[in-house]
Design a protein around this motif. Sequence first.
Motif, PDB file in Angstrom:
ATOM      1  N   LEU A  40       0.835  -1.203   0.000  1.00 25.95           N
ATOM      2  CA  LEU A  40       0.000   0.000   0.000  1.00 25.95           C
ATOM      3  C   LEU A  40       0.870   1.254   0.000  1.00 25.95           C
ATOM      4  N   LEU A  41       1.941   1.175   0.758  1.00 26.15           N
ATOM      5  CA  LEU A  41       2.876   2.301   0.785  1.00 26.15           C
ATOM      6  C   LEU A  41       3.444   2.544  -0.619  1.00 26.15           C
ATOM      7  N   ILE A  55      -0.862  11.135  -0.395  1.00 32.04           N
ATOM      8  CA  ILE A  55      -1.726  10.506   0.607  1.00 32.04           C
ATOM      9  C   ILE A  55      -0.839   9.699   1.540  1.00 32.04           C
ATOM     10  N   GLU A  56      -0.908  10.019   2.818  1.00 36.57           N
ATOM     11  CA  GLU A  56      -0.164   9.222   3.787  1.00 36.57           C
ATOM     12  C   GLU A  56      -1.061   8.094   4.286  1.00 36.57           C
ATOM     13  N   ALA A  57      -0.434   7.043   4.811  1.00 36.58           N
ATOM     14  CA  ALA A  57      -1.210   5.883   5.266  1.00 36.58           C
ATOM     15  C   ALA A  57      -2.276   6.300   6.280  1.00 36.58           C
ATOM     16  N   SER A  58      -1.924   7.247   7.158  1.00 33.08           N
ATOM     17  CA  SER A  58      -2.899   7.645   8.187  1.00 33.08           C
ATOM     18  C   SER A  58      -4.101   8.352   7.565  1.00 33.08           C
ATOM     19  N   LEU A  60      -5.643   7.292   5.021  1.00 31.17           N
ATOM     20  CA  LEU A  60      -6.593   6.213   4.694  1.00 31.17           C
ATOM     21  C   LEU A  60      -7.516   5.964   5.881  1.00 31.17           C
ATOM     22  N   GLY A  61      -6.917   5.904   7.066  1.00 38.96           N
ATOM     23  CA  GLY A  61      -7.694   5.688   8.275  1.00 38.96           C
ATOM     24  C   GLY A  61      -8.682   6.821   8.506  1.00 38.96           C
TER      25      GLY A  61
END
Lengths: 130, 122
Positions: A40-41, A55-58, A60-61
């Motif tokens: 995903l990264l 878009i950072e992983a956080s 997504l949350g």
Amino acid sequence: MADVDSAVKEAVVEALALDDDEVTPESTLMDDLGAESIDLLDILFRIEKSTGVKIEASDLGDYMQGGIPDDEFSDENEIITEKGAEHLKTGMPQVDPGELAGTLKAEEVITLFTVQNLVEMVKKRGDGAG
Amino acid sequence: VRIRVGVDVVGVERLERLVRDDEDRQRELFTQRELDYCSGKRRQYEHMAVRFAAKEAVLKAMGLGLGACGWREIEVTRAESGVPSIVLHGRARALADERGIRSWRLTMTHTHRLAEAIAVAL
């Protein structure tokens, strides 16, 4: 900005070393396509490179949780609440809140995230609305 | 006391490909302290990969998935004795507090190919 639909698909295909026809808008990134966190990264980095949308992983949350406080999104057993499930539908219209509330674990929410959900997220971000 | 365990394994080359010579990406994933530690090592990408695995292991131990908090909010630290540990910041800390987690134990191992971490929340 590059065509988002094709930029996202290309990122997914390349990061996961898949064939073009294996990736559909409805494919879930983790369950259907087998993406791990590091994949995903990789996908997010590729999208940033081709579209300029970061878009950072956080994010997504945040996108999935929709601003609901953590303790209202899931209960003490880390199961998504009714309110949480209802909110998931905003970012992930394909989900059925009635089916998920009270059964879906918080850690499993990301497994429902599809290629199309990612496309919509990138579009919103690109418009400055996300 | 509820004991929670999380484990993760990361391919070193894969992580290296993603962040090699890219400071912005490295700063997205790691705190300055983590980067300072890794950059002083001969095989710095092994050390970054195992830290990434540790962050994932912590999320799993908390019953959370990718995106629940920022990567830098889960920090791998080292005591002077060399024992690694976890320090949580911001949202990650709040999520751990909600779960009644008081402390962490962390063990990590890596070769030139694979980096693995096991996190135990107490």
